[in-house]
Design an enzyme around this catalytic site. Structure first.
Site, PDB file in Angstrom:
ATOM      1  N   SER A 162      -5.056  -8.218  -2.072  1.00  0.00           N
ATOM      2  CA  SER A 162      -4.541  -8.590  -0.632  1.00  0.00           C
ATOM      3  C   SER A 162      -6.123  -8.595   0.209  1.00  0.00           C
ATOM      4  O   SER A 162      -7.037  -8.293  -0.171  1.00  0.00           O
ATOM      5  CB  SER A 162      -3.632  -7.525   0.250  1.00  0.00           C
ATOM      6  OG  SER A 162      -3.584  -7.638   1.619  1.00  0.00           O
ATOM      7  N   TYR A 180      -2.010   1.289   1.055  1.00  0.00           N
ATOM      8  CA  TYR A 180      -2.319  -0.150   0.893  1.00  0.00           C
ATOM      9  C   TYR A 180      -3.429  -0.702   0.640  1.00  0.00           C
ATOM     10  O   TYR A 180      -3.642  -1.292  -0.313  1.00  0.00           O
ATOM     11  CB  TYR A 180      -1.085  -0.694   1.735  1.00  0.00           C
ATOM     12  CG  TYR A 180      -0.919  -2.349   1.557  1.00  0.00           C
ATOM     13  CD1 TYR A 180       0.137  -2.560   0.414  1.00  0.00           C
ATOM     14  CD2 TYR A 180      -1.805  -3.285   1.939  1.00  0.00           C
ATOM     15  CE1 TYR A 180       0.206  -4.060  -0.157  1.00  0.00           C
ATOM     16  CE2 TYR A 180      -1.514  -4.584   1.657  1.00  0.00           C
ATOM     17  CZ  TYR A 180      -0.549  -4.976   0.687  1.00  0.00           C
ATOM     18  OH  TYR A 180      -0.584  -6.427   0.445  1.00  0.00           O
TER      19      TYR A 180
END
Length: 254
Positions: A139, A152
């Site tokens: 990401s 995350y």
């Protein structure tokens, strides 16, 4: 990676980026197998796309991964591409352990251990194929952090370095390692993201990803233009500015 003629397994592809990418790759002339936890969604995919195979898998469960790998390879012995799409993203407040610990452990189990276990389950088989590819999914937040999603962010940074290292280990082998680095995309990964003006339309994201795979087959990192602000903030020397911009734009920021 060639854009067509592959047999591709994408665990975590019952919705969002995973499903859209599976359909797009199917349309390029590949055989697709998609996996996920929710049988209802798998049944819907099978009914709407009968040429896409489905399998129930829980990537937070080591036994499920091992069993499904055996099942998938028995049916698809020519499988040569694994895309480790399954992942979770949760808002966390770390001021007290009661507020974040369960969420943090779940995120690391799915995003990091799930990726590792999937690769472990398929890597020996992939080495028997003339050409094989593992695509991990990190990401932009693995490079420039969003304040409200610490676990995350950390999980995606780990996936990045895992992929970089495995690429070194497997240099000269039939298996290549690529890393897909999404920006925010209009999906239901977190509440409100699908309708957010700062998220990239799903169709545009998948179209650009497929274009990169087709026209830049040697690219190690699959980066759409929208992610480069986050991906290269430190290299540009404006990391602090990028962090400030990202967190001021986040509607969940507090």
């Amino acid at each position: 990676m060639q854009i067509s003629g592959n047999t591709i397994f994408i665990p975590g592809a019952t919705s969002g980026i995973g499903l859209a990418l599976a359909i797009a790759l199917r349309d390029k002339g590949n055989k697709l197998i998609v996996g996920g936890r929710r049988q209802q969604l798998l049944d819907q995919i099978a009914a709407k796309h009968p040429d896409i195979d489905t399998v129930r898998i829980d990537t937070a469960d080591a036994d499920s991964i091992a069993a499904v790998a055996t099942q998938v390879l028995a049916v698809h012995p020519n499988l040569n591409v694994l895309i480790t799409m399954a992942g979770v993203m949760k808002i966390e407040d770390w001021h007290t352990s009661a507020g974040f610990l369960t969420s943090a452990e779940s995120t690391i189990t799915t995003n990091v251990l799930g990726t590792i276990r999937l690769i472990a389950a398929f890597i020996e088989h992939l080495q028997t194929q003339p050409q094989a590819t593992v695509i991990t999914v990190s990401s932009g937040l693995g490079f420039t952090p969003l304040k409200v999603t610490p676990s995350y962010n950390a999980s995606k940074a780990a996936v990045h370095l895992l992929t970089e290292t495995l690429r070194l280990q497997f240099a000269g082998s039939p298996v290549e390692f690529k890393e897909l680095e999404p920006p925010a995309v209009k999906t239901d990964l977190v509440p409100g993201q699908r309708d957010s003006e700062w998220a990239m339309p799903l169709e545009d994201f998948v179209s650009e990803v497929v274009d990169i795979l087709e026209n830049q087959p040697d690219a190690n990192e699959i980066q759409v233009d929208n992610v480069k602000f986050l991906r290269y903030s430190e290299a540009r020397g404006d990391y602090e500015h990028a962090v400030a911009v990202l967190n001021s734009a986040d509607p969940n920021n507090n």
